[in-house]
Scaffold this motif. Structure first.
Motif, PDB file in Angstrom:
ATOM      1  N   PRO A 155       0.949  -1.410   0.306  1.00 52.11           N
ATOM      2  CA  PRO A 155       0.091   0.281  -0.217  1.00 52.11           C
ATOM      3  C   PRO A 155       1.166   0.762   0.222  1.00 52.11           C
TER       4      PRO A 155
ATOM      5  N   ARG B 236     -10.263  -3.581  -7.171  1.00 48.62           N
ATOM      6  CA  ARG B 236     -10.257  -4.409  -6.488  1.00 48.62           C
ATOM      7  C   ARG B 236      -8.262  -3.428  -5.662  1.00 48.62           C
TER       8      ARG B 236
ATOM      9  N   GLN C  87     -10.044  -1.037  -3.299  1.00 48.43           N
ATOM     10  CA  GLN C  87     -11.233  -2.270  -2.621  1.00 48.43           C
ATOM     11  C   GLN C  87      -9.761  -2.238  -1.594  1.00 48.43           C
ATOM     12  N   ALA C  88      -8.466  -2.573  -2.013  1.00 51.54           N
ATOM     13  CA  ALA C  88      -6.975  -3.303  -0.991  1.00 51.54           C
ATOM     14  C   ALA C  88      -6.888  -1.737   0.001  1.00 51.54           C
ATOM     15  N   LEU C  89      -6.844  -1.010  -0.642  1.00 50.86           N
ATOM     16  CA  LEU C  89      -6.434   0.282  -0.512  1.00 50.86           C
ATOM     17  C   LEU C  89      -6.976   1.044   1.021  1.00 50.86           C
ATOM     18  N   GLY C  90      -8.274   1.334   0.498  1.00 48.65           N
ATOM     19  CA  GLY C  90      -9.496   1.482   0.852  1.00 48.65           C
ATOM     20  C   GLY C  90      -9.964   2.771   0.788  1.00 48.65           C
ATOM     21  N   HIS C  91      -8.998   3.744   0.248  1.00 51.72           N
ATOM     22  CA  HIS C  91      -9.496   4.961   0.104  1.00 51.72           C
ATOM     23  C   HIS C  91      -8.855   5.318  -0.798  1.00 51.72           C
TER      24      HIS C  91
ATOM     25  N   CYS D 291     -14.975   5.335  -7.639  1.00 50.01           N
ATOM     26  CA  CYS D 291     -14.119   4.878  -7.055  1.00 50.01           C
ATOM     27  C   CYS D 291     -13.000   6.337  -6.434  1.00 50.01           C
TER      28      CYS D 291
END
Length: 788
Positions: free
Chosen positions: A710, A729, A732-736, A761
């Protein structure tokens, strides 16, 4: 003294332990001996083969833990159940006389192995027994059977098995000799190492108890037990491998018969050796076994850092490897080029960080050679230039494992070239010295600095970053001119390359100020002056730029390769995998299809896989035309021997629909092999012009991004998205959405659909390629770089 004896709770284990306990009570009446029953994992899990639940040590670990904690003082085991290496602090007493080591066949109705009917069913939980039985009778059907002796005998009757195989020693100790139908002689079946021996285990410091136990030992028994256990250690067997050993006295010496096989039983090898030294017997037997079974280990030189500097021959070995052992100095991209089923093992080799010791690497190479046909030891630079490749090759030869070596490009020459420093140059340096700065200890290597100081040749020191001050000082003390040009090249031949130049007397301070990371090269000589004119590597358009490339599948992404060719540092992260969905194709159905539409290489691969599965080939498409979304998809189609009849004017779905719509008629049937989760936008447009059928033929499934960093994703100079699913994806993995995206980090999209997903997103600033191809994405970033 009260001595507690630990054992498993099976009937056989208790009889064995009671036998030991009775002997000790009679010999040492002044002591008290008590038996404690301890449950082990092997006793609890009895519905699966041993190799599936841990194998070696399953019946002993809990007992050993109590020994180490001094909750019990003695453990009694069947020695064949013991791992090849004991936990630190525990030892065996010398071996007591052995019970019959052979395996025994118990048959329900038939009087012998030879008289069993064709396809008879035999139960055993041992690969060693199973594969040797099949070598004697290939027609037999072997089924897994576990449990204590009584349980196995009962299951034989309940399941109507034709027979089972058990250790004769256990049957003798239980008084069940009458149940034995046939003893399997060692010529037919070599038993498990140390089968028939009891293992009496205690703490090393408990010398008094050891002396008591060893009063019952027997010299020949100890020698044979040592030889068989030494073979187990030497061959490096684990619970997945069939392994056997039997040592017997013979004419004043000893004979060791050994067996080892591949995990699947496809190959079994035997060896017989004679001698008097247990360790030498074991080593000789293991070497003979390896000469029959071992695959080939290839020491592949990976080059100095750039993955494309590996040789063609080395690359072929990597692609064909069944197993690769690699370390931090080998180019990180090279293991990803191996076939999907290749086992990849990182062995470290980094100063001041946890890594595998060299002797452990040697043992692992030997063990993997017994498991696989082709093993690659991937090394950085050239394997024989300070890479300890010679030590690994010698260890392989000593073990009887075939090996080969593929030379490579050494950082001693290539690292200098990438820094703009030729190692020789007419009129400046007619030769060079290459030295390692490290000796066998962490001290500076034994170098003849006087000779170097008098020489006019270029001096190159490898692995010497921590020794820069000491090296320069020793050269100056030996008389070398302090004005001599010098440089330190950090992370040579990679996008992280940094170069610090100075004269000899100021080099150490300059390097300290620059805080260069390892690995690094030290160069001393007049050729360093040419760097300003010959520095090409750091002039690449994207040199040092950090780029993130999410991808589908584990193979190297073509986009990443193009970025690296421009000098970028690329981190690839797998966010999905392609799973093909078989389609029911037939020649009759294909005759009615006028057009097939491909929008991705994955659709092409999945379609032709289904075509082949149906027993068809490209001849079935003789009356069918093919349209592709872009030239890249068209190139992939040509790998199947077909050329597209129509290519979209611009590589996107809108252009494809417009171009194809001009030639379609309502009577045409169009097939669209696509991803199962793809939208219906193409169908919605073209259904008005023809009979349109979607063919869900593969699925883009998400996978956890294991290699995802990240911090890198949030701070890199560019991130590239080649499809909408990858964008979703990653975010989503980063969250932001990272704050740097759109300012310090350029977000590059392959096309409108991907851009729409990014905006959905929350990504506001997007650089969109003018066509859907890796080339266009790189071109877009380069154009932006020129404007900045």
């Amino acid at each position: 003294m009260k001595i507690k004896i630990g054992t498993r709770g099976s009937k056989l284990a208790l009889i064995q332990t009671e036998t030991v306990c009775d002997k000790l009570r009679q010999a040492y009446p002044e002591h008290t001996f008590e038996i404690e029953i301890i449950s082990t994992k092997g006793d609890v899990v009895q519905n699966r083969p041993l190799h599936e639940i841990g194998g070696s040590g399953l019946f002993v670990r809990e007992i050993e833990q109590k020994l180490l904690q001094d909750e019990i003082q003695l453990g009694v085991h069947s020695m064949k159940d013991m791992p090849a290496v004991l936990p630190e602090g525990l030892v065996f007493a010398k071996a007591w006389p052995r019970e019959d080591p052979r395996d025994a066949l118990i048959l329900r109705e038939t009087p012998s192995l030879q008289e069993l009917p064709q396809g008879a069913v035999i139960g055993t939980g041992s690969k060693r027994r199973a594969f040797q039985l099949l070598a004697l009778r290939p027609d037999l059907r072997i089924v897994n059977l576990r449990g204590n002796v009584d349980t196995r005998l009962r299951k034989m009757e309940e399941q109507k098995l034709d027979g089972i195989v058990l250790a004769a020693a256990g049957l003798h100790r239980l008084g069940l000799q009458q149940r034995i139908t046939q003893y399997l002689e060692p010529a037919q079946m070599i038993p498990s190492p140390t089968q028939g021996f009891l293992a009496l285990e205690c703490r090393r410091e408990n010398t008094g108890l050891l002396q008591m136990l060893q009063a019952f030992s027997e010299e020949n028994a100890e020698t044979t037990a040592q030889a068989e256990r030494a073979f187990l250690r030497e061959i490096g067997a684990d619970c997945h491998m069939p392994v056997g050993a039997l040592c017997t006295p013979q004419n004043g010496a000893f004979r060791l018969d050994a067996l080892y096989g591949r995990e699947d039983g496809s190959r079994l090898a035997r060896a017989s050796v004679t001698g008097s030294d247990p360790q030498r017997l074991a080593a000789q037997a293991a070497r003979r076994i390896r000469s029959q079974l071992a695959g080939t280990v290839c020491l592949v030189s990976g080059g100095p850092g750039d993955s494309e500097l590996v040789t063609v021959k080395g690359l072929r070995q990597i692609r064909e490897a069944d197993c690769i052992l690699y370390d931090r100095l080998s180019p990180a991209e090279l293991p990803t080029l191996a076939k999907p089923q290749c086992e990849k093992i990182f062995v470290g080799k980094q100063n001041a960080h946890p890594s595998m010791r060299q002797d452990a690497i040697n043992r692992l190479l030997i063990a993997k050679a017994m498991q696989y046909d082709k093993v690659v030891r991937l090394k950085g630079g050239d394997a024989y230039v300070f890479g300890r490749g010679g030590e690994e090759a010698l260890a392989l030869r000593e073990a009887g494992v075939p090996f080969s070596v593929i030379p490579g490009v050494s950082s001693a020459t290539a690292g200098l070239a990438c820094a703009g420093i030729p190692i020789t140059h007419r009129g400046i340096a007619s030769g060079f010295h290459v030295l390692t700065a490290h000796g066998q200890t962490d001290a500076l290597a034994d170098i003849d600095f006087d000779a170097l100081a008098k020489s006019r040749e270029t001096c190159v020191f490898l692995m010497g970053l921590s020794k820069v001050g000491e090296i320069t000082q020793r050269l100056l003390q030996a008389g070398m001119d302090g004005q001599t040009d010098a440089a330190v090249i950090s992370c040579a031949a990679t996008p992280r390359q940094r170069v610090c130049t100075a004269d000899l007397q100021h080099l150490a301070k300059a390097v300290e100020a620059a805080c260069l990371p390892s690995p690094a090269l030290i160069v001393v000589g007049g050729v360093v002056r040419l760097r300003d004119k010959l520095n090409f590597f750091e002039k690449q358009p994207l040199f040092g730029k950090r780029c993130l490339v999410p991808k589908i599948g584990t193979r190297p992404a073509p986009l990443a390769q193009k970025l690296r060719a421009c000098g970028a540092e690329v981190q690839e992260v797998t966010v999905g995998e392609i799973v093909q969905i078989p389609a029911a194709l037939s020649a009759e159905k294909l005759q009615a299809v006028r057009w097939i539409l491909f929008t991705s290489r994955n659709g092409i691969d999945a379609f032709f896989a289904s075509l082949q599965a149906a027993g068809l080939d490209s001849r079935s498409l003789a009356n069918t035309k093919i349209a592709v979304i872009g030239h890249s998809t068209g190139r992939h189609l040509r790998q199947y021997g077909l050329h597209p009849d129509l290519t979209a004017e611009t590589a996107n779905s809108s252009s494809l629909c417009q171009t194809l719509g001009r030639v379609l008629s309502l009577s045409d049937t169009v097939w669209y092999p696509k991803a199962a989760q793809a939208d219906h936008s193409i169908r919605d447009v073209l259904a008005a012009f023809c009979h349109f059928e979607e063919l869900p033929i593969y699925e883009n499934r998400p996978v956890p991004p294991k290699e995802f960093d990240p911090t890198f994703a949030a701070s890199c100079e560019a991130v590239f998205f080649t499809c909408a699913s990858s964008a979703k994806r990653v975010l989503q993995a980063l969250g932001h959405v990272p704050a740097a995206w759109g300012t310090q980090t350029t977000v590059v999209s392959i096309g409108p659909k991907c851009s729409a997903a990014l905006r959905q997103c929350g990504v506001a600033s997007i650089l969109e390629a003018d066509s859907a191809s890796p080339d266009a994405m790189v071109k877009a970033l380069l154009a932006q770089q020129k404007l900045q």
